[in-house]
Every structure is written in C-alpha cells, then in structure tokens.
Design an enzyme around this catalytic site. Structure first.
Site, PDB file in Angstrom:
ATOM      1  N   ASP A 315       0.993  -0.997   0.033  1.00 30.66           N
ATOM      2  CA  ASP A 315      -0.369  -0.090   0.760  1.00 30.66           C
ATOM      3  C   ASP A 315       0.891   1.059   0.021  1.00 30.66           C
ATOM      4  O   ASP A 315       2.120   1.165   0.403  1.00 30.66           O
ATOM      5  CB  ASP A 315      -1.188   0.028   1.243  1.00 30.66           C
ATOM      6  CG  ASP A 315      -1.324   1.258   0.900  1.00 30.66           C
ATOM      7  OD1 ASP A 315      -2.476   1.527   0.549  1.00 30.66           O
ATOM      8  OD2 ASP A 315      -1.844   1.616   2.600  1.00 30.66           O
ATOM      9  N   ASP A 591      -2.309  -0.570   5.445  1.00 30.85           N
ATOM     10  CA  ASP A 591      -3.018  -0.206   6.918  1.00 30.85           C
ATOM     11  C   ASP A 591      -3.951  -0.026   7.701  1.00 30.85           C
ATOM     12  O   ASP A 591      -4.165  -0.164   8.808  1.00 30.85           O
ATOM     13  CB  ASP A 591      -1.504   0.791   7.284  1.00 30.85           C
ATOM     14  CG  ASP A 591      -1.720   1.674   6.688  1.00 30.85           C
ATOM     15  OD1 ASP A 591      -2.748   1.740   5.424  1.00 30.85           O
ATOM     16  OD2 ASP A 591      -1.749   2.691   6.815  1.00 30.85           O
ATOM     17  N   ASP A 595      -7.119  -2.608   3.333  1.00 30.74           N
ATOM     18  CA  ASP A 595      -6.934  -4.038   3.203  1.00 30.74           C
ATOM     19  C   ASP A 595      -6.909  -5.116   3.681  1.00 30.74           C
ATOM     20  O   ASP A 595      -6.514  -5.781   3.672  1.00 30.74           O
ATOM     21  CB  ASP A 595      -5.221  -3.186   3.801  1.00 30.74           C
ATOM     22  CG  ASP A 595      -5.024  -1.943   2.883  1.00 30.74           C
ATOM     23  OD1 ASP A 595      -4.264  -1.617   1.607  1.00 30.74           O
ATOM     24  OD2 ASP A 595      -3.627  -1.374   3.730  1.00 30.74           O
TER      25      ASP A 595
END
Length: 850
Positions: A315, A591, A595
């Site tokens: 990410d 985070d 996700d």
C-alpha cells in the site's frame, strides 16, 4: 434520495417508523462470523498422517503394556496439538475488530427533535448531523454541508482528506470519487452538515469489506504444504515397511506378538517424532528473532512464508509514505518574503495543538497541520504568533471559491490573508515583492510556471497572499488587490528507508508492486521517488481499467504492471488472487480497513503497527511495530534463515529414522535378533531431537542469503541432492550398526551390551552429522566451529545423557542397557568420523548443484 427513503430532512423519521425499519433491516452493526467451536479446533490439530501413525503406535504400546513408550509418544502428540490450538485461537480476531469500528453514537433527527442515540439504532432514512472530529456512524448521502472534508484513508487509501458536497453523480462512480457520500468508519476532519442514512450494518461499504474478509480462506504456507506432502509420503512408506515386517515374520514362523512388536519398533523408529515439535520451536525462535527486528508474527507458519515471498504488494499511504502531509518545498517572488509566507500560512489556518491523553498533538486538516509543523521547525511558534495577531473574521474554505480568507488584528492594525488553490489566489493578486522588498506588479506567468514545476514533482500546491497595506475595510468575499507571498508544495512523503529496501528486495529476486486508492499521478510520483518506476516506465493501471478486464487477461496484465491506482478493496483482493494464479507467493502490506481482505488472502499479510487500523492488524499474519517498509526486508531475511534451519533439521533427523527402521527390517528379513528395542529407539529420537536437532534452530543466517532467488513454491521440500545425502548417511548407519552389533556378539558380549553399543553408535553418528548439517552447502570450517554455541552446549548435554543411559543402573533397568568398554567407544567414534568425512566429501562434490 430523500424521496426514495421516504423522509423529510427537516423532520426526520417518526419514532414508530424508525422502530419498524430497525426490525426490517436489523441493528447497524456487522454480523458475527460463524466459527468452529473449541472441540472442532482441538480435533483439527490431530489431522496429520504422521500424528495418525503415532496415535496408532501409542495404542499398540498400551495394549502390549509398554507404558513408557506409550506415554512418550502421547506426550509428543499432545505438545504439538497444544501449540497448534493456541496459534489457531489467536488467528480469527479480524471480524471482531471490524465490528468494533462502527460502535459509536450519532446525533439523529427524529420526530423533529435532535437526539443522541447509539449508532446500532440507526436505520436507512435517518437524518444524521455530523461535525469535525466525528466518526461517520453509517453510510450517509450528504444533504447539506459546509466545508465538509473526510479522512477516508483507512477505506480508500486516499492520503488527503476528501471534500464532500451535495452534487449528483452517476451510479457507476467509483467509491473513492463519490463526493456526495460519507462512509461508515471514516472521520470528519473539517466542516459540518447533515446526511441521510442510505446503508447500515452489513450493507455499508465497510460491511462489504467484512464479507470479503469472512469469505477469504487463509492459505496454507509453503512450509505447511510441503510438510503435509512430505508427511503423507513418509506415512505411506512407514506403514508399508511395517506391514512387510509383520508379514515376513509370520511367514517365517515367528510368534505374532513378537512380530507385532517388531513392526511397531520399525514404525516408531521411522517416524520423526520430534519433527512437529522441532518445526514449531524453530518457528517460535524465528518469531523472537523477528520481534527483535520490529516485526511481530501472529501466526507461526507465517515466519517462513516471508522467506518464500516472490511478490510484495505494498500500500502507499502509511506504508511507503509517512501518512503525514509535509511541506516539501516553497517558492516566493523574493527571498525576503519567506518568513512572511510561513507566518501568513499559520494565521490563515484552523489547525491547532491540543493536549490529548497527556500528549501535545496537532489537531485539524493534515495540510494545515503541515504548515504548523513547518513554522515549528523554523522556531516560529504558532501559539505566540496567534496571540499577537488574533482572528477577527473568517471566510471559510468552500469547494466553489477554493480559498480561505481571514482578518487578523493586533489591536491597532489589521491584516487580510488568503490561502487556497494557486489559480484562484493568483486571480486575486496584483502585487509581489522584488528582491529589494519593493512592491511591483505581479508576474503571473512566472508564478504559474513555479506552480507547474512543483506540481510536476507530485506536490500539492497552495498559494498564500496578503493585502499589502492595513486591511481595515477590505472585504473578505472576495478580497482584492492582494500581494502574492508565495507557493507551498506539500506531499505525503516517502519514507527515506523505502528506496534502499526496495533495492534489496529486487536483489533477492522479489518484485514490488504499489497498490493504492490514491490518484494515478500521485501514485506514479511516489513510485518514481522510491525507485519503483524509471522515467520511461510510467504505465499505471487504475480501478476502472481493472473493472474492464476479464479474469483471464488480468494475471498477465498484472504481471507487467508495477503501479495500481484508484483501487477499490475488492480489486486489491482480485489483484492478489491474480498474482497467486501465476504461482506467486504474495506478501501484502497495508494499514487500512480497505486492506483487510487482501491481507487475509495473501500468502503473508503484513500490517503497520503504529498507523494501522486494528482491522488490518488482526487480518494480517505479521505486524511491523515501526510501520517501516524496510522492516519487511529484514523479515524476509529472517524468514529465509528460518526455512533453512527447518530444512537442516529434517535433513539431519531423517537418516536416523530411516536407519532405525531399516535395521529392524533387516533383522526380521534375515531372522536375526533386533539390534535395538522400541524403547531404545524412542530414547534416541527424543533425546537427540531436543539436545542436538533443536540447536539448529539457533543457527545464524548464512552469508549471501539475500542474494538468492526466491524458492520455487512448487519445489519439493528436499532437493535430489539432499535426498541422496540422507540415503548415504542412512546407509552408513545401517552398515555401522549391523557391523558393531554383531562384532560385539562375536566378542562374547551379551545382547544388552551389543544393543547399548548400537544405540550409542546412532547417537555419535548423529553428533558428527549435526556438524555437517549446520550448513547444507559448505563445511563447518567455513562457518566456524563455535559460531553457534548452542550446538556445543547440546553436544555436551547429549554426551552426558548417553553416559547416564549406558552406565547408570536405573537407566539400565528402564531401557535394557549395559556398560560398554573403551574398545567399543573407539569403534563407535571411528564410524562417526567416517560418516562426517563422507558427508564433507559429498558437499565438496555437489556444491555447484545447490
């Protein structure tokens, strides 16, 4: 939307209608996941072919009244089951964390009155009031808003707060682009307004992620898959050999009871009883090592999976970047105006410092917080500046006007300051300062060029201007004839450690792909800054691109692409699945709530410990306590070392198990006395596994471990070269035991003395072979005899145990042993040295094949 939901925005729902809808739609909370009870989870720990054979052997020993053997076998099985049960019990908390995210209160309009209720009681059609600092309690369609901005980073990956308004959008608009929607679990950072509830509970966007997480089955790790396959093959071989032993003995006219004991001896000898416990302990030691390098492992098998990783899907926000807007650069018409630029930016900001839980924290819009941090860095204390220049009037920022204006006064004079979008603020400016500090007509072309240059570097650009004279009587809506103070370029900057970490991953043969919900231009800029993209490699796939692709064409396209932008949660999951379809072992970092499904689907999910949501942490296998992408590199290195050590243990233990089984089989085939008894086999297997084999778990990582390519996920646990080495050592053990056992008998020794000599030969060869197994490719001279002091200590412990086993009367009674002389020990050592020399020669001859 109000008509569809049947509600009057000025009156809200009637209480009885709200109650009816609550019964119809259910509480506004995420449903609990169905989970197996403790009995099922406990029973699953015994679902392993090797465990089946061990349990059967224990039952046979119990029937034969061999209680010592039975207790030892059951103890091994029980320890392994307890460890597995504890791991599984800790692994299913992700859905609980998701449900906890939406538990809050809400200001709702019912029966024409505003009241505060638990968020669980919200229903579609409720009119909810939201303000800065609120957590959005359900999915809302904005009805009316003033300067509403929402932090959606946990849901969409958008790094900056998103402005919201009442605009009407097309139904197919992506979640990240729905400016008129506020989603459950996100936070209001600015403004206020009202919205009508359109979805609650499982029907919200958060609820859809909940379903995705619940529908994803955790994948078996490469090690567990290989061990399962290895166990099935080994079990079939062991059962076959035991059956042959029993049938041959009966055919030779031997008593069936003795043959049953011999078959059990073969099975017990061939089964590596210490393997389940050894793997668990080796992984646990790896967990401790990773914790020392700031990576907390939640599931033991995940330790080695990192070492198998072929692709890291990372990410952007909070993982590659700091998740903290920062002033990266400024531009002023004249250098002398720089301090004025910073002061004005602070005065024209609503962010402030507050004490929260005893700590001083910045509160407000991330962009304005960045301005306050900039002032603090140059020792321009915001509170002192605002104490001198107090605010008298404010024109708030709106999406239509695209600037904020304030009037400040020090008691005698006034200042009008404007901050906002570059083009809009420049349109209000007539002046700038020259290098001598004199007012001069503004050079708009030069200012726009400076803004374009900042934007080309992926920075968010704002302009700051001030009325050049005392601003008494100057209008704020809009102010005119301003002096341009300068431009400020901001960015959620990359972590400085990320670029070197990415280089190291590539050197280890690991691909890195950036997957974010942010805009494509921002994603590409960040990717270039950390070395993921070259200047001529700017292709990026968006969520819209992925939506248009079929499942068949997606894997190939994903393999060619490095940057993915504007990706929805379900698309992250689809990307991971596409990579796995190409046989990749995928590590997914993240985070946010968005996700969680991909973290769970990935072979190894890695969450951020400081900035990550609880949902991401609970869905992941590993949590980085420092939120540092570079820690992933360290974790991969540790994972590779752990897998090496597990393989070293297997390569070390199998020759003994095979040798024990073959010795028993050979004795039955030729009708000879058993050279070793079942209880003696258990002594060898259990004491050496603990005192010798487990010491390999502490073996340091070998040099060059991060320059190897990733392991082939489909490669067998043992290479052909290692299998041949195992057979070589097994042959040495069988020949050595057979020779020394009959030598002792020919010398006139008793059967007990001959068996004791055979048992000690097994152990001594294991000691010499342990030194060889400290590295599977190089000699012990290269890695250092004392580089692993645990091995030295283990050898000492095992030697003492063997002396007690041989000479202590109690041990002689329990295990049927007898004292042996120095000559016997010399012969034993000779076989040990021969085994060590043969394996060393094998390494030297085969080294190019590893």
């Amino acid at each position: 939307m109000l008509l569809v939901l049947g509600v009057d925005a000025a009156h809200g729902l009637a209480s009885d209608e709200a109650h009816r809808r609550l019964e119809q739609y259910g509480p506004n909370r995420l449903p609990p996941a169905s989970r197996a009870g403790w009995v099922i989870r406990w029973a699953r720990q015994f679902h392993n072919p090797l465990i089946y054979v061990l349990l059967a052997a224990a039952l046979v020993e119990l029937a034969l009244r061999e209680l010592v053997e039975c207790v030892v076998i059951l103890g091994v099985v029980l320890v392994n089951a307890v460890a597995g049960y504890i791991q599984e019990s800790r692994a299913e908390a992700a859905l609980d964390a998701l449900r906890g995210m939406v538990l809050t209160t809400a200001q709702v309009l019912r029966d024409g009155r505003t009241e505060v209720i638990d968020s669980e009681e919200l229903v579609p059609g409720d009119v909810v009031t939201i303000e800065a600092g609120d957590k959005v309690p359900a999915d809302l369609r904005l009805v009316h808003g003033v300067d509403v901005e929402v932090d959606e980073s946990a849901l969409t990956g958008e790094s900056a707060p998103v402005a919201k308004d009442e605009v009407t959008l097309e139904p197919q608009t992506l979640v990240a682009d729905r400016r008129n929607m506020l989603y459950s679990g996100t936070f209001v950072t600015r403004g206020s307004g009202t919205g009508v509830v359109v979805s609650t509970g499982a029907d919200t966007e958060l609820g859809q992620i909940h379903r995705l997480v619940g529908s994803v089955e955790p994948l078996a790790t490469p090690l567990t898959r290989r061990l399962a396959e290895f166990s099935r093959i080994l079990t079939a071989i062991i059962i076959g050999l035991a059956a042959v032993t029993f049938v041959v003995g009966i055919a030779r006219g031997e008593p069936w009871g003795e043959m049953f004991t011999a078959a059990v001896a073969l099975a017990v000898g061939a089964i590596p009883e210490g393997l389940p416990a050894a793997v668990t302990i080796t992984l646990a030691i790896g967990v401790a090592r990773m914790a020392g390098r700031r990576a907390i492992v939640r599931r033991l098998p995940a330790v080695e999976t990192l070492g198998s990783t072929t692709v890291i899907c990372t990410d952007k926000t909070g993982t590659v970047t700091t998740n903290e807007m920062t002033v990266m650069d400024t531009w002023t018409p004249a250098d002398a105006a720089w301090s004025r630029l910073v002061d004005a930016a602070v005065l024209c900001s609503d962010a402030h410092v507050s004490e929260i839980d005893g700590d001083q924290r910045f509160v407000g819009d991330p962009t304005e917080i960045a301005l306050l941090r900039l002032a603090a860095q140059i020792e321009r204390e915001p509170s002192e500046l605002r104490a001198v220049w107090s605010r008298a009037e404010t024109l708030p920022f709106t999406s239509e006007q695209r600037f904020m204006a304030v009037r400040c006064t020090d008691g005698t004079s006034e200042r009008v300051i404007v901050k906002g979008a570059t083009e809009r603020v420049l349109g209000l400016c007539d002046w700038e300062r020259d290098p001598e500090g004199t007012l001069a007509p503004i050079d708009r072309h030069r200012a726009l060029g400076a803004a374009d240059e900042l934007a080309s570097r992926g920075l968010r650009v704002i302009a700051v201007a001030e009325h050049p004279e005392s601003a008494q009587g100057v209008a704020l809506d809009p102010p005119r004839h301003l002096e341009l103070l300068g431009l400020i370029g901001l960015q959620d900057p990359p972590r400085p450690e990320v670029a070197p970490a990415i280089d190291s991953c590539r050197a280890a043969g690991i691909e890195v792909k950036l997957i974010t919900g942010d805009h494509a231009t921002t994603a590409v800029s960040v990717a270039e800054s950390v070395g993921l993209l070259d200047a001529d490699q700017s292709e990026v796939l968006t969520g819209a691109d992925l939506a248009a692709m079929s499942d068949e064409e997606l894997p190939e396209q994903v393999a060619r692409t490095t940057v993915f932008a504007r990706i929805a949660p379900e698309q992250k999951l689809r990307l991971v699945e596409a990579l796995q379809a190409r046989q990749h072992v995928v590590a997914m970092t993240g985070d946010g709530v968005n996700d969680a499904p991909a973290l769970r689907q990935a072979n190894i999910g890695v969450a951020m410990g400081q900035g990550g949501t609880e949902v991401a942490k609970e869905a992941a296998d590993t949590v980085l306590t420092d939120d540092n992408f570079a820690t992933i590199e360290a974790a991969v290195e540790e994972g590779r070392g752990i897998f090496d050590n597990v393989v070293k243990f297997i390569v070390w233990t199998l020759p003994t198990n095979m040798g024990e089984g073959l010795v028993v089989l050979a004795a039955i085939l030729v009708g000879a006395t058993l050279p070793i008894l079942p209880v003696q086999i258990l002594w060898i297997n259990m004491t050496t596994a603990v005192a010798l084999g487990l010491m390999l778990a502490f073996e340091p990582k070998e040099a060059g471990i991060m320059t190897r390519p990733p392991r082939d996920p489909h490669a067998p646990l043992l290479t052909r070269a290692l299998v041949e080495r195992i057979l070589l050592v097994s042959a040495v053990l069988v020949a050595g035991v057979w020779w020394i056992f009959h030598w002792q008998l020919q010398e006139g020794s008793t059967v007990d003395v001959a068996r004791t000599t055979a048992v000690n030969l097994f152990v001594v060869v294991e000691i010499f072979y342990l030194l060889n197994c400290r590295s599977l490719t190089t000699s012990v001279w290269s890695i250092g005899w004392f580089s692993n002091p645990w091995v030295v200590g283990g050898v000492v412990v095992q030697v003492v145990a063997q002396l007690l086993f041989t000479y202590l009367p109690l041990m002689q009674t329990l295990f049927g042993t007898a004292s042996i002389d120095v000559t016997a020990w010399m012969r034993i050592l000779l076989v040990g040295v021969v085994a060590w020399a043969l394996v060393t020669a094998d390494k030297w001859l085969r080294r190019p094949t590893f």
